[in-house]
Write an enzyme that holds these catalytic residues in place. Structure first.
Site, short mmCIF file in Angstrom:
data_model
loop_
_atom_site.label_atom_id
_atom_site.label_comp_id
_atom_site.label_asym_id
_atom_site.label_seq_id
_atom_site.Cartn_x
_atom_site.Cartn_y
_atom_site.Cartn_z
N HIS A 70 6.77 7.76 -27.97
CA HIS A 70 5.78 8.82 -27.36
C HIS A 70 6.07 10.09 -27.85
CE1 HIS A 70 2.90 10.42 -24.12
NE2 HIS A 70 3.81 11.02 -23.84
N LYS B 20 6.81 22.60 -15.27
CA LYS B 20 5.94 21.32 -14.77
C LYS B 20 5.77 21.58 -13.39
CE LYS B 20 4.52 16.85 -15.13
NZ LYS B 20 4.62 15.62 -15.99
N HIS C 87 -1.65 9.52 -28.11
CA HIS C 87 -2.18 8.35 -27.58
C HIS C 87 -2.93 7.31 -28.55
CE1 HIS C 87 -1.76 9.67 -23.20
NE2 HIS C 87 -0.62 9.38 -23.80
N GLU D 222 -5.18 17.07 -11.64
CA GLU D 222 -5.47 17.09 -12.70
C GLU D 222 -7.21 17.65 -12.87
OE1 GLU D 222 -3.55 15.33 -16.08
OE2 GLU D 222 -5.61 15.17 -17.17
N ARG E 112 -3.53 21.37 -14.92
CA ARG E 112 -2.81 20.22 -15.42
C ARG E 112 -3.18 19.57 -16.52
NH1 ARG E 112 0.40 15.50 -11.63
NH2 ARG E 112 1.61 14.78 -13.51
N GLU F 1 8.06 17.04 -25.66
CA GLU F 1 7.68 17.36 -24.50
C GLU F 1 8.15 18.97 -23.95
OE1 GLU F 1 4.98 16.09 -23.57
OE2 GLU F 1 5.19 13.85 -23.51
N LYS G 266 2.56 11.07 -11.87
CA LYS G 266 1.57 10.05 -12.48
C LYS G 266 2.48 8.90 -12.85
CE LYS G 266 -1.18 13.19 -15.09
NZ LYS G 266 -1.69 13.51 -16.57
N ARG H 220 0.63 -1.32 -0.11
CA ARG H 220 -0.02 -0.01 0.14
C ARG H 220 1.02 1.41 -0.07
NH1 ARG H 220 -3.23 -2.75 3.71
NH2 ARG H 220 -5.09 -3.93 2.83
N ASN I 139 -1.53 17.92 -21.26
CA ASN I 139 -1.53 16.69 -22.28
C ASN I 139 -1.99 17.34 -23.59
OD1 ASN I 139 -1.72 14.78 -20.59
ND2 ASN I 139 -3.77 15.23 -19.89
N HIS J 185 -1.76 14.94 -26.72
CA HIS J 185 -1.61 13.74 -26.21
C HIS J 185 -3.11 12.71 -26.43
CE1 HIS J 185 1.88 15.12 -24.00
NE2 HIS J 185 1.93 13.95 -23.30
P1 NAD Z 1 11.60 4.77 -22.64
O1 NAD Z 1 11.51 4.78 -21.14
O2 NAD Z 1 11.15 3.76 -23.46
O3 NAD Z 1 13.05 5.16 -22.89
C1 NAD Z 1 13.50 5.18 -24.50
C2 NAD Z 1 14.60 4.40 -24.78
O4 NAD Z 1 15.89 4.68 -24.29
C3 NAD Z 1 14.52 2.73 -24.05
O5 NAD Z 1 15.12 1.98 -24.93
C4 NAD Z 1 15.43 3.05 -22.74
O6 NAD Z 1 15.80 1.76 -22.35
C5 NAD Z 1 16.37 3.96 -23.64
N1 NAD Z 1 17.38 4.84 -22.62
C6 NAD Z 1 16.85 5.20 -21.32
N2 NAD Z 1 17.84 5.96 -20.79
C7 NAD Z 1 18.88 5.79 -21.74
C8 NAD Z 1 20.31 6.29 -21.88
N3 NAD Z 1 20.81 7.26 -20.95
N4 NAD Z 1 21.09 5.95 -22.72
C9 NAD Z 1 20.64 4.88 -23.54
N5 NAD Z 1 19.58 4.50 -23.74
C10 NAD Z 1 18.73 4.96 -22.63
O7 NAD Z 1 10.81 6.07 -23.06
P2 NAD Z 1 10.69 7.51 -22.46
O8 NAD Z 1 10.62 8.56 -24.00
O9 NAD Z 1 11.80 8.02 -21.65
O10 NAD Z 1 9.48 7.68 -21.76
C11 NAD Z 1 8.00 7.34 -22.54
C12 NAD Z 1 7.15 6.90 -21.47
O11 NAD Z 1 6.91 8.03 -20.51
C13 NAD Z 1 5.64 6.47 -22.09
O12 NAD Z 1 5.42 5.51 -21.62
C14 NAD Z 1 4.97 7.75 -21.71
O13 NAD Z 1 3.51 7.25 -21.46
C15 NAD Z 1 5.35 8.13 -20.29
N6 NAD Z 1 5.05 9.54 -19.93
C16 NAD Z 1 4.78 9.62 -18.62
C17 NAD Z 1 4.71 10.83 -18.21
C18 NAD Z 1 4.14 10.97 -16.68
O14 NAD Z 1 3.77 12.17 -16.32
N7 NAD Z 1 4.01 10.00 -15.94
C19 NAD Z 1 4.73 11.97 -19.02
C20 NAD Z 1 5.26 11.94 -20.45
C21 NAD Z 1 5.57 10.62 -20.73
N1 GLY Z 2 2.54 14.42 -18.77
C1 GLY Z 2 1.40 14.99 -18.15
C2 GLY Z 2 1.42 15.23 -16.71
O1 GLY Z 2 2.14 14.86 -16.05
O2 GLY Z 2 0.19 15.72 -16.36
#
Ligand code: NAD
Ligand code: GLY
Length: 360
Positions: free
Chosen positions: A264, A226, A251, A236, A240, A184, A142, A120, A244, A247
């Site tokens: 993404h 942010k 998505h 949100e 907030r 972003e 998030k 939890r 998006n 998005h």
């Molecule tokens: P990812 O986590 O898949 O990383 C991209 C690639 O880069 C992967 O293959 C990873 O292994 C590699 N990688 C990571 N760091 C590295 C480094 N320093 N050197 C070499 N390779 C490296 O993708 P991302 O773009 O970081 O994140 C996308 C995800 O984030 C999506 O699932 C999206 O929905 C999510 N997201 C979440 C939020 C939130 O607020 N929580 C906001 C935006 C996106």
């Molecule tokens: N990436 C959208 C949020 O964090 O709200």
């Protein structure tokens, strides 16, 4: 190093941005009083950075358990979350043991969700290693996973205790991933920070060339934006949702093409251009502003058109968005550069025109 703060009363936390922070034990030590931590990464990032982090912690007497997950958006699902729970239970991790996410947004979102739900709730630390994660996903709490029927549909709001953005980790990031992160970054300029958008127009080539000072500035300014938005509206209920921008369309692209086919950030770039086109059809954005946006995304080597999918398919997938309320899609659109709005009042005819005009 720059230090920022996410102001959320008792859930407030610092964001540190700087070169070589993975080895800055003093920044992590306040959160490691139990002398044990679980570091969760993936098969790409662990060989690059896990031992650097673990060695530093071991030197200071912190026991580290390691979990290495498969790499990729297609593994951001409940099966992978189960493997995290299995490992945590097998090694008797307790409520005081922090989970450290070492990786991009996929790792950060999954580890955050595991931390929110295991026993939890256990403490959670973000060490983002992609540009996208450093400017966006590691901040704001998030967390979650994808479902075959929709992206990020299962999750929780759960804030980290600290975010350590080590800009040196970007040295190994592939170019395509760096560009995806720029999507972003541009978003903050478009929704609420026109001077930053203008700075990006001047400096996008420097960012693509990984100029250290430019990257440090862009990451810090993005996190500032942010942190302000999240501080005003953590869960949100209003502002907030502006984060998006692009998005809802994006998505639909990620889901429709199969998770991981479009990155993404790429899907968000094309989605943002669709939102711009729709804003123009609504009479809010000037054609010259849409042209200016297209130019910036293209210079960032990002797609400005969506993939070839039937208009009906886009609409069906967009209907699965988390922002749908009362059966109506809530769109984030632009009233001008630097100013975004949320609206449900978009005539279907205009949406169809946008989908026809903006997809291959
Ligand atoms: P990812 O986590 O898949 O990383 C991209 C690639 O880069 C992967 O293959 C990873 O292994 C590699 N990688 C990571 N760091 C590295 C480094 N320093 N050197 C070499 N390779 C490296 O993708 P991302 O773009 O970081 O994140 C996308 C995800 O984030 C999506 O699932 C999206 O929905 C999510 N997201 C979440 C939020 C939130 O607020 N929580 C906001 C935006 C996106
Ligand atoms: N990436 C959208 C949020 O964090 O709200």
């Amino acid at each position: 190093m720059q230090t920022l703060n996410v102001g959320l009363a008792e859930r407030s936390y610092p964001i540190y941005v700087g070169d070589g922070l993975i080895q800055a034990y003093d920044l992590l030590s306040p959160y490691l009083s139990g002398r044990r931590a679980v570091i969760i990464s993936n098969t790409t990032v662990a060989p690059l950075y896990m031992s650097r982090l673990v060695e530093g912690l071991h030197e200071h007497g912190v026991q580290c358990d390691r979990i290495v997950l498969p790499d990729g958006e297609r593994f951001k699902n409940s099966k992978t979350i189960d493997t995290i729970y299995d490992e945590l239970l097998r090694s008797h991790c307790e409520r005081s043991t922090p989970l450290i996410a070492l990786g991009g947004g996929v790792i950060g979102d999954m580890v955050g969700f595991a931390a929110a739900t295991y026993l939890r709730g256990v403490p959670f630390i973000q060490i983002p290693t992609t540009l996208l994660a450093q400017v966006d996903s590691s901040v704001g709490g998030k967390t979650g996973i994808n479902h075959p029927l929709g992206k990020n549909m299962i999750g929780a709001f759960y804030q980290p205790q600290v975010v350590l953005a080590d800009t040196r980790t970007l040295d190994t990031l592939p170019d395509r991933e760096l560009c995806a992160g720029l999507s972003e970054v541009i978003k903050y300029g478009l929704i609420r920070d026109l001077p930053f958008l203008e700075w990006l127009e001047q400096n996008i080539e420097k960012l693509r060339a990984r100029d250290k000072d430019a990257l440090q500035y862009a990451i810090t300014r993005s996190c500032q934006n942010k942190a302000e938005v999240v501080g005003n509206d953590e869960r949100e209920s209003g502002e907030r949702a502006l984060l998006n921008l692009g998005h809802t369309f994006g998505h639909a692209i990620e889901n429709g093409m199969g998770y991981g086919v479009w990155l993404h950030g790429e899907a968000v770039a094309a989605g943002t251009m669709m939102a711009a086109d729709l804003s123009c059809r609504m009479g809010w954005l000037k054609t010259s502003d849409v042209d200016r946006m297209r130019d910036l995304f293209q210079r960032a080597n990002l797609p400005v058109r969506g993939p070839d999918m039937a208009v009906e398919k886009y609409q069906e997938l967009m209907g699965l968005d988390k922002k749908v309320a009362g059966g109506k899609i809530r769109f984030v659109l632009l009233e001008g550069l630097g100013s975004a709005v949320i609206t449900s009042d978009v005539p279907e005819k205009l949406l169809k025109e946008t989908l026809k005009a903006c997809c291959d």
